[in-house]
Scaffold this active site. Structure first.
Site, mmCIF file in Angstrom:
data_model
loop_
_atom_site.group_PDB
_atom_site.id
_atom_site.type_symbol
_atom_site.label_atom_id
_atom_site.label_comp_id
_atom_site.label_asym_id
_atom_site.label_seq_id
_atom_site.Cartn_x
_atom_site.Cartn_y
_atom_site.Cartn_z
ATOM 1 N N ARG A 264 -6.773 9.993 -1.161
ATOM 2 C CA ARG A 264 -6.057 10.137 -2.321
ATOM 3 C C ARG A 264 -7.432 10.303 -3.378
ATOM 4 N NH1 ARG A 264 -2.976 6.113 -4.523
ATOM 5 N NH2 ARG A 264 -3.311 4.859 -2.698
ATOM 6 N N HIS B 263 0.915 -1.233 -0.105
ATOM 7 C CA HIS B 263 0.097 -0.023 -0.172
ATOM 8 C C HIS B 263 1.004 1.235 0.089
ATOM 9 C CE1 HIS B 263 -2.978 2.842 1.170
ATOM 10 N NE2 HIS B 263 -3.863 1.771 0.905
#
Lengths: 243, 559
Positions: B235, B214
């Site tokens: 994000r 990740h």
């Protein structure tokens, strides 16, 4: 590096006649949590301590323990945030100790079972569209913060009456989320259960559950809300018994 | 639950949980959410194609189709039958948010604490069912006889006593072993137990080289909180990544999608920046969400904001330090769309299984995997066991397992298990990490073999009761074994694809490698080979011309 003295509850009920506390020096920084300190004792000092943990992110609620007199999640408690220079750690109150810092959570979860936590909705199933419920609806506002409960037992440990005579704060908080849910159908049964002597009236309104909750859930306020609802329902049933 | 609903009423279900029921593993830790097609403008075909494209075309297509086809049903089951209360749009319908690598905003969630809601409600439901929970009990190894799974040896950690459980069907759902790296996201108890147990029975594992990093693990120094996920919803909402020269570096690596590119691309970009000396002192890059507004960040991502504050940072008011962090294992035991393995009586669900996500898993598809495959196994097991009478277990086999596991308790002195665990994590990070080479992998394998050898000298202190050191030994035995399968599979795949990046073979090579790497135990050690992907649903050649053919033949076959 900075150090703190950790004083830790050690007890193996199978061997020890009584619990004892032992102290350890633990190096700390700004990001050291109490759980990190306990891991240091476990891994570096080789103490083979028994404690419970899983996610170390504050979502599983496994590492709840009494830290300097308050039930907290050890992984979410920075050592430098504690006012005292010493860190004293013992297992949760109101629950039997399995070993060192580990308690048997069964009585706590049995209180959940007592309010029948399973969800039953009429007309909704895996083939139907989920209910349309605006985010600013009253029910959503009551339920939403209360479902953040991680089942850590902090409220149960801090409650002076939880146990045989009182279901305890977390189970009643759960009942509230179901009672306020317009989808859910078992309202009458649940109110009946909560009206028994170990139900909402068992609460002494000391508010420690709300003060202690690591997720800031207004647990005590919720219990008072249900007390009022239960009384109103009682009155209504006396006046209009056929309803 | 599905087993109890759909099966015969006298089904006797025992759930063995390594920690407390509903409080163990990673589904509970899901922050971001759950990908499911609910909107009329979205389609299961689109979700499927996103999953396959994300997986770089080596997914098991039947499994991938099973996931996306069943995801909406499971979401409705969770909401309507179990009372999960997902977040709503202004108009009261379930809210769906954008997530990286997806063509439609389809991620269902409850704030950034989606997993708590799902696992709590599943647990609540099971509390009222006739299911036996063995908590803080770990499965040690499978019992087999005449080529069939007949049960397992389990250890009650509280008492330190072993127990033999015989069963007509065993379902492995223990989670993966991303914890074998020094910076990682999962729950601390996860140690690839299911994969290791299956491997020891000679079952093939596939795609083991595909370990997802990740891109945004929180860097917090020497604390167990390091590595925890700052989930990618942030994000999706527009947070940016910077290096220490104040460059928004994704412009160089993925100019179109920028920070919304898939996890593998963003992880590698961050890694390259850090390696090029444009990272922070702790070895990270900077995640910036401040332009979204303090209040917005606090309200939208309360869990993450709190976690950064607990380590002396604050996501809502400042840039926070992040690093790629080992997150999810796409690889695992080879299964079919109904969770069946080559070993009759053994089923595998969730992260223990491989295939569904190919070379890279999309954010929001992980909890789809654990819940949908759980459902598949639950639905198919009752059929499978009807009339089945497996042979009784072999007491000698059980005895051998117990002997192996208790040996370190009897050694007067020897290697320290925690030092060995640290060494494993460092070797994996350095030699089998985000960017790999043949040379490094070979050295890594050597080191891993040595670690596994030294495990034989580990001594564990204390009694058997709630002994964390002993438990760590068992974790490490499984993790080190599976780590070696990861390294060997990574060495075998001489190309770069998805999560697997070889600096010495930086290109994707579709001529050779539209294939899955398999690994299994044989007499000489580990055997590695490859098998071509079966394009049962969609062929990559059909995609560029925008023709997608999805056959509707697969889920819950009756054969």
């Amino acid at each position: 590096m900075n150090e703190r003295e950790f004083t830790v509850h050690r007890y193996d009920p199978k061997v020890d006649t009584e619990p004892r506390f032992e102290s350890y020096d633990v190096p700390i920084s700004a990001s050291t949590s109490v759980l990190d300190g306990l891991f240091h004792i476990q891994e570096t000092l080789g103490e083979n301590l028994s404690m419970r943990f899983s996610c170390r992110q504050g979502v599983c609620g496994s590492c709840c323990m009494e830290i300097n007199g308050k039930a907290r999640l050890a992984c979410q408690t920075p050592v430098t945030g504690l006012n005292d220079r010493k860190v004293t750690v013992r297992p949760l109150y109101n629950l039997p100790v399995i070993k060192d810092l580990v308690v048997d959570m069964d009585p706590f979860f049995e209180s959940f079972e007592a309010i029948d936590p399973s969800f039953v909705a009429e007309g909704l199933d895996e083939n139907s569209d989920p209910a349309v419920i605006p985010p600013d609806s009253r029910e959503r506002e009551v339920i939403e913060p209360r479902t953040d409960c991680v089942g850590c037992g902090a409220c149960y440990s801090s409650c002076s009456v939880a146990g045989d005579t009182y279901l305890g704060p977390a189970a009643i908080n759960k009942a509230l989320t179901l009672l306020k849910d317009s989808r859910e159908m078992k309202t009458d049964e649940r109110f009946e259960r909560l009206s028994e002597t170990d139900g909402v009236q068992g609460c002494h309104v000391q508010g420690e559950c709300s003060n202690t909750c690591p997720k800031d859930i207004p647990v005590s306020e919720g219990i008072q809300l249900l007390k009022r609802d239960a009384i109103k329902r009682g009155i209504k049933q006396r006046l209009f018994p056929s309803d | 639950m599905y087993a109890a609903d759909d099966g015969p009423v006298d089904l006797d279900v025992t759930v063995v949980v390594k920690k407390l029921a509903g409080k163990s593993g990673c589904t509970r830790m899901v922050q971001g959410g759950y990908n499911a097609v609910l909107h009329s403008e979205d389609s299961v075909e689109d979700h499927y194609m996103d999953t396959i494209e994300g997986g770089k075309w080596i997914n098991d297509q039947k499994l991938a189709w099973t996931l996306v086809e069943n995801a909406p049903k499971v979401i409705r089951k969770l909401e309507n039958d179990l009372g999960v209360f997902f977040d709503r749009d202004e108009d009261g319908h379930i809210h769906q948010k954008p997530f990286a690598g997806q063509s439609f905003d389809r991620t269902v969630h409850k704030g950034d604490l989606t997993g708590i809601e799902i696992m709590t409600k599943i647990r609540d439901e099971l509390l009222t069912r006739d299911v036996t929970f063995l908590e803080e009990t770990r499965a040690v190894d499978l019992l087999t006889r005449d080529g069939e799974a007949v049960g397992a040896v389990v250890l009650d950690m509280r008492s330190g006593e072993f127990e033999v459980i015989t069963a007509k069907a065993v379902v492995l759902a223990t989670g993966g072993g991303a914890t074998m790296y020094s910076i990682s996201t999962p729950a601390l108890e996860k140690s690839a137990d299911g994969q290791a147990m299956a491997y020891r029975q000679g079952l093939p594992l596939q795609d083991m080289e595909m370990m997802q990093f990740h891109p945004t693990g929180l860097l917090a120094g020497d604390t167990k909180l390091t590595g925890g996920v700052i989930e990618e919803g942030i994000r999706g909402e527009g947070a940016h990544l910077y290096n220490t020269e104040d460059e928004r570096f994704m412009e160089k690596y993925a100019p179109e999608k920028m920070e919304r590119a898939t996890r593998d691309i963003v992880s590698r970009a961050s890694y390259e920046e850090i390696m090029a000396g444009r990272g922070t002192e702790r070895g990270g890059v900077l995640l910036d969400a401040t332009h979204l507004g303090t209040e917005f960040v606090e309200e939208t991502f309360p869990g993450m904001t709190e976690r950064t504050r607990n380590v002396g940072q604050d996501l809502s008011t400042q840039r926070v330090e992040v690093s790629p962090t080992s997150h999810y294992h796409m690889g695992g035991v080879t299964i079919d769309a109904n969770c069946r393995t080559n070993l009759p009586g053994l089923f595998v669900a969730g992260e223990d299984a491989g295939g569904a996500h190919g070379a890279n898993r999309l954010g929001g598809n992980g909890v789809v995997d654990s819940t949908v495959l759980g459902k598949q196994a639950g639905q198919v097991v009752p059929d499978r066991i009807e009339g089945r009478s497996p042979p009784s277990y072999d007491p000698d086999q059980a005895e051998r397992i117990i002997e192996r596991i208790t040996e370190p308790l009897n050694r007067p002195g020897g290697a320290d298990v925690y030092e060995l665990r640290d060494e494993l994590e460092e070797v994996m990070w350095e030699y089998v990490g985000v960017v790999r080479t043949g040379e490094k992998l070979e050295e890594g394998i050597e080191r891993l073999v040595e670690i596994r050898k030294r495990l034989e000298d580990v001594a564990v202190s204390g009694s058997r009761r709630y002994n964390l050191e002993w438990n760590e030994y068992m974790d490490l035995e499984n993790l080190a074994l599976i780590a070696e399968t990861v390294a060997r599979s990574a060495l075998y795949r001489t190309e770069s694809r998805g999560a697997h990046y070889r600096e010495d073979y930086p290109e994707r090579d579709d001529d050779e490698w539209l294939a899955n790497v398999h690994v299994r135990r044989n007499d000489d050690g580990m055997e590695t080979w490859k098998e071509d992907v079966v394009f049962s649903q969609t062929h990559p050649a059909n995609v560029d011309g925008s023709i997608v053919t999805v056959s509707d033949n697969t889920h819950a076959e009756s054969n």
